[in-house]
Structures are given as C-alpha cells and as structure tokens.
Design an enzyme around this catalytic site. Sequence first.
Site, PDB file in Angstrom:
ATOM      1  N   CYS A  54       0.789  -1.236   0.000  1.00 22.28           N
ATOM      2  CA  CYS A  54       0.000   0.000   0.000  1.00 22.28           C
ATOM      3  C   CYS A  54       0.819   1.284   0.000  1.00 22.28           C
ATOM      4  CB  CYS A  54      -1.046  -0.009   1.106  1.00 22.28           C
ATOM      5  SG  CYS A  54      -0.662  -0.996   2.524  1.00 22.28           S
ATOM      6  N   ARG A  81       7.676 -11.203   4.669  1.00 23.32           N
ATOM      7  CA  ARG A  81       7.376 -11.013   6.084  1.00 23.32           C
ATOM      8  C   ARG A  81       8.190 -12.000   6.897  1.00 23.32           C
ATOM      9  NH1 ARG A  81       0.837 -10.011   5.685  1.00 23.32           N
ATOM     10  NH2 ARG A  81       1.068  -8.200   4.337  1.00 23.32           N
ATOM     11  N   ASP A 118      -3.079  -7.371  -4.850  1.00 26.51           N
ATOM     12  CA  ASP A 118      -3.351  -6.267  -3.947  1.00 26.51           C
ATOM     13  C   ASP A 118      -3.908  -5.099  -4.742  1.00 26.51           C
ATOM     14  OD1 ASP A 118      -3.333  -5.190  -1.466  1.00 26.51           O
ATOM     15  OD2 ASP A 118      -1.168  -4.933  -1.317  1.00 26.51           O
ATOM     16  N   HIS A 163      -5.665  -1.114  -4.320  1.00 26.08           N
ATOM     17  CA  HIS A 163      -6.020   0.025  -3.468  1.00 26.08           C
ATOM     18  C   HIS A 163      -6.853   0.970  -4.292  1.00 26.08           C
ATOM     19  CE1 HIS A 163      -2.528  -1.793  -1.497  1.00 26.08           C
ATOM     20  NE2 HIS A 163      -3.265  -1.578  -0.432  1.00 26.08           N
ATOM     21  N   LYS A 218     -14.117  -3.807   8.032  1.00 24.46           N
ATOM     22  CA  LYS A 218     -13.925  -4.560   6.786  1.00 24.46           C
ATOM     23  C   LYS A 218     -14.980  -5.634   6.598  1.00 24.46           C
ATOM     24  CE  LYS A 218     -11.077  -8.384   8.202  1.00 24.46           C
ATOM     25  NZ  LYS A 218      -9.746  -8.848   8.522  1.00 24.46           N
ATOM     26  N   HIS A 266      -8.709  -0.985   0.810  1.00 25.72           N
ATOM     27  CA  HIS A 266      -7.779  -2.082   0.499  1.00 25.72           C
ATOM     28  C   HIS A 266      -8.620  -3.244   0.021  1.00 25.72           C
ATOM     29  CE1 HIS A 266      -4.452  -0.363   2.997  1.00 25.72           C
ATOM     30  NE2 HIS A 266      -5.461   0.103   3.688  1.00 25.72           N
TER      31      HIS A 266
END
Length: 698
Positions: free
Chosen positions: A387, A416, A436, A438, A519, A565
Amino acid sequence: MTGCDEASPSRGRRRDRGVGVPSSPRARAKVVPSISTHGKQDQVPDGFELFTDRAIVAMRVNGVLKDLAATVTESDTVEPVTIDSEDGLNILRHSAAHVLAQAVQQTNPEARLGIGPFITDGFYYDFDVAEPFTPDDLKVLQKAMERIVKQGQRFVRRVVTEDEARRELASEPYKLELIGLKGSAESGGDNESVEVGSGELTIYDNVDPKTGETVWKDLCRGPHLPSTRLIGNGYALMRVAAAYWRGSEKNPQLQRIYGTAWPTKDELRAYQTRLEEAAKRDHRKLGAELDLFSFPDEIGSGLAVFHPNGGIIRNEIEQYMRKQLLTNGYELVNTPHITKGQLFETSQHLNWYRDGMFPPMHLDEEHDAEGNVTKQGQDYYLKPMNCPMHNLIFRARGRSYRELPLRLAEFGTVYRYEKSGTLAGLTRVRGLTQDDAHIYTTPEQVKGEVARQLQFVLETLRGYGLDDFYLELSTKDPEKYVGSDAIWDEATETLREVAVESGLELVADPGGAAFYGPKISVQARDAIGRTWQLSTVQLDFNQPELFDLQYTAADGSRQQPVMIHRALLGSVERFFAILLEHYAGAFPVWLAPTQVVGIPVAAEYGPYLDGIVERLRAAGVRAHVDHSDDRMPKKIRTHTKAKVPFQLIAGEEDRAAGSVSFRFRDGSQLNGVPVDDAITRIVDAIAEHAQITTAWQG
RNA sequence: GCCGGCUUGGCGCAAUUGGUAGCGCAUCCGACUUGUAAUCGGAAGGUUACGGGUUCAAGUCCCGUAGCCGGCUCCA
C-alpha cells in the site's frame, strides 16, 4: 497505524483449517418444543423423570443448560438436549475431557489440571506435568479412559462456596487461579468459563455407581452427561501439544492433549475418514506428488519455488485475474520489492510491525582510510506491504475527482519475517505475492464502490470454481482504533448495507476490525466443507492522512480520498494451495498443467496422434503425445495418476475413421469422436473453465 | 519465538538387544508393440539432514544446529 489488512494468510485458524462439519455460524441446536412439567404432585421432578429416552443427556431449563439430575418446577420451560444435538455433543466432549483428566491423574498423580473445554469436533485438556506426554502415553491414557467409561461413573454436581472450593482444590494451583478470576468482571476467554461459569461455583464429583464413592473431582460449571458410560466407544485421543496457560506467551506452557468424541463409533469413524480425506488432499503432499512446487532448504524456510507444473497453474490463476482487473476498471501498476526505510516510517509499518519485517540492509555507507563514515548510509527494507507504494503512485501528480475511483492493482510480492514455528506449506510463508488493490474514492463513492468490489470479488472467485460463500463484517475494537466514532459508525453501516444487499449470509465479527477501519471479508467453503477467509474489502481512515493524499474536488477545494484495500485471492501462494486442496489436484481443464495426453495403442499410431496434438497446441492447449516405451495400460495409469483431464487414445479403428477416443479422469470413455469435434470440445472446456471428470453426455 | 515429535537415494518405506545400508515406484539402458489403471530383464543412484561426542564398532546412544510435522503465541 496503518496497515493493509489483506486477506491475511490465516486469520482465524478455527475457520481456516477446520476439518469436518462445516462450521456454519447458523448451525444451532434444534429447538425442541418445550414440555411443561406435570410431575407428581408433592415431589419436585428432575430430568430423569421427565425424559426417559436415553439419547437425552441434559436439558435446557428456561434456556439454561442443566444436568438431568437438576430439579425443575411447574413454571419452568424445559427442553430436552439429545446427545447428537450441538449442545449434546458439546456436553459429551466436555465430559470426555473430564474422563481424560481423571485418567491422567490416575496415571500421574503429580499432574496439575489446567482447563478442559470442548472444541469443534472434540475437546482438549491442559496439564502441568514434569515430563511432556509422548504418543505412547496416549495409548496408555486411552486404556485408562476406557476403564473409567466402562465403570459408568456418575457426574454429580455440587455447589460450593469459594472457601470450600479453595480448600478442596488446594493442590490445583491453576484451578485456584480460575476461582480468583471468577470475581473479576472480564476474566479470560470463553474456554475458561467452562470451569467457572458466571453463577455459583460448582465441583463435579465422579462417583463410582457401585460403591457410591467419589473417585475424582474437578472444578466445573457443567453440565455433564449423567454417566461416563454414555461416552461409549466413540472417542479417541488425537495428539499432544503445548499451550500457554490462559493463552498468553508470558505464562508457562502446559501440555495439552487433544481428543475427539462422538455419540457412536460409526460417527467417530466417519470423522476419522474425513481427516484422512483432508490429509489426502493436503497441498504439501499433492505439491510433491504432482511436481508443482517445493521449499528448498537452501533458500530458506517459508520461501517456495514453483516447478513448471505449478508455474503454469500460477500463470493461469494470475492471467485470469489480470483479465478480470482490466475489464473492471482497474489500472495495473508495478512496484519494487525493496525500499528505503523512510517509506515505512511514513506508513508507520516500522512502528507497528517491525518485528514482522526482515531486518534492514544498510547500504551506500562510505568510509575513509581511518574507517570514519564519510557518507551516511541508508537502511533498505524488503517490503511487507504494497500500500505505501501505491500511495506514492497516487501522489505522483495532482489528482482530480474526475479520476476517482482510482483503482490501482498489482501482484505485489512481499516478504514477512514470520516466526519460524508458524510457517506451514504455502498457507503461511515468508515470501508471498498479494493480488493487492487500493482504491481511492470520494466519500460519496464509497458505498457504490464497496458494493461493486463485492460483486467483482464474488464473480471472480466463481471463475476459479468457488461458489459457496458467506460474509463476515469486522467491526470496531473499542479498545483500539483511530478516527472518530462518527466515521466508524457511518462506514460500518455502509459496509453492513452492502453486505445485506448482497443477499449472502452475514456473520458479525465484533471487535475484529483492524484499528484503521472496518472490513468485509468473504469466506469460501471448499469441496469438503472447510471454510477459508479469502477476499477482504477494508476501509482505511489512516493512510490517506499519513500520506497526505489529496484530490481536487469539483468546487476546486482539496479533499482527502477514502482508501479501500481490496485483496481478492489473499496471497497467490495461499490461494494456489486452497485451489489445490479444493480440487484435490484434479484441476478444471483451464488450470490443469497438462490438459491433454495422446496415447497411441501402439507406436505405429503415434504420428496420427501427433497430428491431432499439433492442432490442439495451435489452439493454445497444453498437450503432448506419450511416445514412451510403456504399454498402453501403463500410460493410462501414469496419466490418470497425474490427473490429466483428457487422455486421447487412438489405434487402428480411430485412425481409419479419422476419430479419437477420450478417456476421462474417472475412467469413463467416449470413443470414436471425430477429430474436429474432439478439438472443439476440449477448447470449449478450457474457455468455459469447466471441470471435467467424466464423459460428456451425448 | 515456545513445547513435543520426526529427518535413511527424486518419492514412499525396511534395517534383530549399537556389528558396518535394503525394497518398491520414479530415472537410464535393452527386449516386447499389445484398444482403456502397473510387460520383462538389466544398470545407475545414499559419506543414513549437518556438526561434534561416547564406543573396538553408531542409521541406531548423547549434545548442538538446520529443516519439516503437530500444537501454542502471532498473523499489518
């Protein structure tokens, strides 16, 4: 902070890997018509008098679960609880946990008791023991349990005062701790309430029915089965594990034993069969068998390599996704895997999630001959999220309201630093590719955009062959959130409306939101009823501010966009694993690594099949002819095991007729199909994303 | 990260109380050429995850490391 809550690789383990009965949030015990009590006049009846059916193991009195031994009055509403109802199964499993604990203390009197609640499909009990349990111990314990079950001990409830409880359980430090917690308003999690309910303190005595002697006892809220005999032989100890006391890693670890329990042996077997089925389609096993991917030790744990067969599947997954994005108003972007630390300072990731990021590499520092720094270096980080980079793209130039909603999408590979003990196959990795997106919108556009996203997500998931969904709405955690209540309330309401309008089942997840916004997530059920959290549509009130994102509104003023998102697959790796398990390796034709294999009846017919395969390849079909020295039945076996959807067989008959014979994955056949028809049908099956396992009809 | 278990050729497995590594599949070579789930024969392939230690002798016992598995914690 900020952060993007993509469909996190494993949020909610109970949902993610639950094997067995689909954990439908709607599932409830059947409400049995209540029975009014008209027992004998001068006597207060108990459950045993009211319900003589042995399948009834407890009852609900005015909505509260109670032992059958409890007494009821005329004005009470009493409902029976059968052993195969949800309540009944829970009671059965909890009683089984008690039997386990008794068995453990029989075998090892030094063992101190933790808690022993029921869980989905079973139960566990935690113990503090000097030596951890071994698999061999389980066998011994199972035998000891069997004796207790056969003995038919009665579970007898006894109300005690706190002082009495403390005295009786003086040697059980963990129980004492629970008693101490009972007073405090918000003690512990649900599981602990199994031991000490909200009402009075109770101890359950396990009484030998012959002697009337109490052979064991445990602090417990109950209720319990009337007798251990009802546990029958439908139980089994499953595995040993360690677990932190009261779920906190600051506490000591106890040894946990997991078990399962069912009303009958048949149901136990059915459950075990379900576990075996799940094991058979484990993506790690199939991944090796079908030569799809591996985790070379040389690269490091949690970092996968995709082999050609897996690579082509991945490519199909991504190509389809890209096509969907482009036909639905997205812009495709691309961003690097590594960045200077400043970006993650701005986004606050380094503040909040530093532990989950790979440590930085320090670059560009220069020294003189004495070793003094002559040029300051910089820390670079592998990116854990996309993001911030997308925000930079938004900010790269002035934005107009006319461009909104602006939808930026990318297959962004992130890294990660997951704790080593949490890595698991492709579902929890250290290097993953998020699909992903946005989306930047005006506040007015939010509702329409969220609705549109939800439809887009569901439509796209259906294209992968998943079509059984429900939604979850994660709302504010009152302890931890940014932004005003008004913003939250409005946004949450917007999401709720969209969810309701979708017509899908909606489950509340109170307090489950990340602190930067509510969300909606899409949960999908797979072929064997397991549910997986896939897509998420998440509002973010935080990042637009951190990055000072702006657009020029129609009236010329500068406004802050709302950021959404949206992850659809979660991570490509995890989604790959989910599809692999969903299909048990037998992918729909468009995803199958090899779509068609030609099998000549004898070498002589190889060239004939080569001609057909050449035409298929020209049409974009992944096909080849098996020219090996194996005999035909062996070739059929080989490609059946490889789960190839179409085997095309040809010998003299087919060659003479200009036809070809199909063999499908289930062994069914369609012989003598004209070659043109065969090609059309194969090409169509690919285009339609069809799953073909058996012969077409007609 | 924590607790426990496991780690033998590409894959699945064997190896009596520690006695010096075998099998099947896959691979390669040769023969066979046959209409719907394993043709026959041969060859090659392992310093038993890695590093120490105990022992006359270690795949087997001990210690450490790594990886995997099952949990716990975590999961932006």
